[in-house]
Design an enzyme around this catalytic site. Structure first.
Site, mmCIF file in Angstrom:
data_model
loop_
_atom_site.group_PDB
_atom_site.id
_atom_site.type_symbol
_atom_site.label_atom_id
_atom_site.label_comp_id
_atom_site.label_asym_id
_atom_site.label_seq_id
_atom_site.Cartn_x
_atom_site.Cartn_y
_atom_site.Cartn_z
ATOM 1 N N GLY A 93 30.728 34.435 29.550
ATOM 2 C CA GLY A 93 30.607 33.225 28.726
ATOM 3 C C GLY A 93 29.470 33.336 27.718
ATOM 4 N N ASN A 105 33.681 44.769 28.916
ATOM 5 C CA ASN A 105 34.629 43.641 28.855
ATOM 6 C C ASN A 105 34.119 42.594 27.870
ATOM 7 O OD1 ASN A 105 35.710 45.018 31.060
ATOM 8 N ND2 ASN A 105 36.432 43.104 31.968
ATOM 9 N N HIS A 128 30.580 43.660 32.490
ATOM 10 C CA HIS A 128 31.286 42.411 32.185
ATOM 11 C C HIS A 128 30.345 41.517 31.386
ATOM 12 C CE1 HIS A 128 35.073 42.524 34.619
ATOM 13 N NE2 HIS A 128 34.465 43.628 34.999
ATOM 14 N N VAL A 144 36.943 33.462 16.356
ATOM 15 C CA VAL A 144 38.210 33.359 15.623
ATOM 16 C C VAL A 144 38.573 31.894 15.398
ATOM 17 C CG1 VAL A 144 40.680 33.873 15.733
ATOM 18 C CG2 VAL A 144 39.013 35.624 16.348
ATOM 19 N N ASP A 152 42.560 41.616 35.132
ATOM 20 C CA ASP A 152 41.114 41.402 35.160
ATOM 21 C C ASP A 152 40.760 40.374 36.236
ATOM 22 O OD1 ASP A 152 38.484 41.691 34.200
ATOM 23 O OD2 ASP A 152 38.694 39.959 32.867
HETATM 24 P P1 13P Z 1 32.745 37.550 28.013
HETATM 25 O O1 13P Z 1 33.798 36.494 27.980
HETATM 26 O O2 13P Z 1 31.402 37.026 28.329
HETATM 27 O O3 13P Z 1 32.757 38.389 26.788
HETATM 28 O O4 13P Z 1 33.099 38.509 29.235
HETATM 29 C C1 13P Z 1 34.392 38.974 29.373
HETATM 30 C C2 13P Z 1 34.569 39.575 30.710
HETATM 31 O O5 13P Z 1 33.669 40.094 31.309
HETATM 32 C C3 13P Z 1 35.927 39.491 31.267
HETATM 33 O O6 13P Z 1 36.026 40.108 32.505
#
Ligand code: 13P
Length: 286
Positions: free
Chosen positions: A183, A232, A210, A241, A77
């Site tokens: 985030g 994502n 994303h 968690v 990623d």
């Molecule tokens: P989040 O952490 O905002 O869920 O996004 C994950 C992401 O896009 C990783 O590439």
């Protein structure tokens, strides 16, 4: 990954893609996929190499992928360097994201096209990014940007450029910016669904969202209708968690064994991943 995403795009669901930085996360995610009978993508981001180096987690990811009873893809990623992208292919990842979104357009095209050429020789799928999915300062563990650029629509994907980018690079999937952020959302997300539909109308490459954490079921449904085939997701899982474990153990017995923590973590990762699969409609698609 390419086959999974083409199926999702044609049938109107999205494949979840979870970042996993250790075996507990991987086990929870694969258990969820098997229980939900869902295809799944597990990824490791270059920004997370500081927690778990690529060479340490690659054998785990590849072994779990091969042993799973459902289709699993393993993706690098946000690969920012050629070095990381090449290493991931050599270590058995069957998909890589090359994130050239911080380069100018022509440089992003040429670097991504070069990665696609190399990836073909490994039979590896490639995701590119056009536009820039930002990260609000204070909104995530790796906050790096100013809050103000979150709603800067000049960073969003230009539909005509997306068409040109897909044709010239030959990517198997394209990450697009239309209002999501990585985030924690510091403001209510406002997705530009018209922009997404215009991108969809001009290119038939499967589109990737994303910053999936913090969106509503309705946001996901509308985005999938608009052409998103891969979502994502990481931040919510990591925060939720940890918070659930904190609450579960606050005020409890003075002795907590690490193995109990580990088993509880796997359980919580599994339950969170299952919820995401249900929301994206990927359950029973494997
Ligand atoms: P989040 O952490 O905002 O869920 O996004 C994950 C992401 O896009 C990783 O590439």
């Amino acid at each position: 990954m390419s086959d999974m995403l083409r199926d999702a795009a044609s049938k109107g669901y999205a494949v979840p893609c979870f970042n996993a930085i250790n075996l507990d996360m991987v086990r929870g995610i694969i258990q969820a996929a098997e229980e939900e009978c869902s295809p799944v993508i597990i990824c490791h981001a270059e920004i997370h190499f500081k927690y778990t180096p690529l060479e340490k987690i690659a054998p785990i990811l590849v072994a779990e992928m091969n042993a799973a009873r459902v289709p699993v893809a393993v993706l690098l990623d946000h690969g920012k360097s050629f070095d990381a992208v090449l290493k991931a292919m050599q270590l058995g990842f069957n998909a890589v994201m090359f994130d050239g979104s911080e380069y100018g357009y022509e440089e992003n095209v040429s670097k991504t096209a070069e990665i696609v050429k190399i990836a073909k020789t490994f039979d590896v799928s490639v995701e590119g990014e056009l536009g820039y999915v930002t990260r609000p300062r204070g909104g995530g563990a790796e906050g790096e940007d100013e809050d103000s650029i979150v709603s800067d629509t000049s960073l969003y994907t230009d539909p005509e450029q997306a068409c040109d980018f897909a044709e010239r690079t030959g990517v198997d999937a394209l990450a697009v910016a239309f209002g999501t952020v990585h985030g924690v959302y510091l403001k209510e997300p406002k997705l530009e669904l018209d922009r997404l539909s215009r991108i969809r109308a001009l290119t038939d490459v499967p589109l990737v969202m994303h910053g999936g954490s913090g969106l509503s079921r309705g946001d996901f449904e509308q985005s999938i209708q608009g052409g998103i085939a891969k979502v994502n997701y990481y931040t919510n899982m990591a925060l939720k968690v940890a918070e659930r474990l904190r609450v579960q153990w606050s005020g409890e017995a003075s002795r907590i064994f690490y193995h109990d923590l580990m088993m509880a973590s796997i359980h919580e990762f599994r339950e969170d991943a299952r919820q995401v699969m249900k929301m994206l409609g990927s359950s029973r698609r494997a």
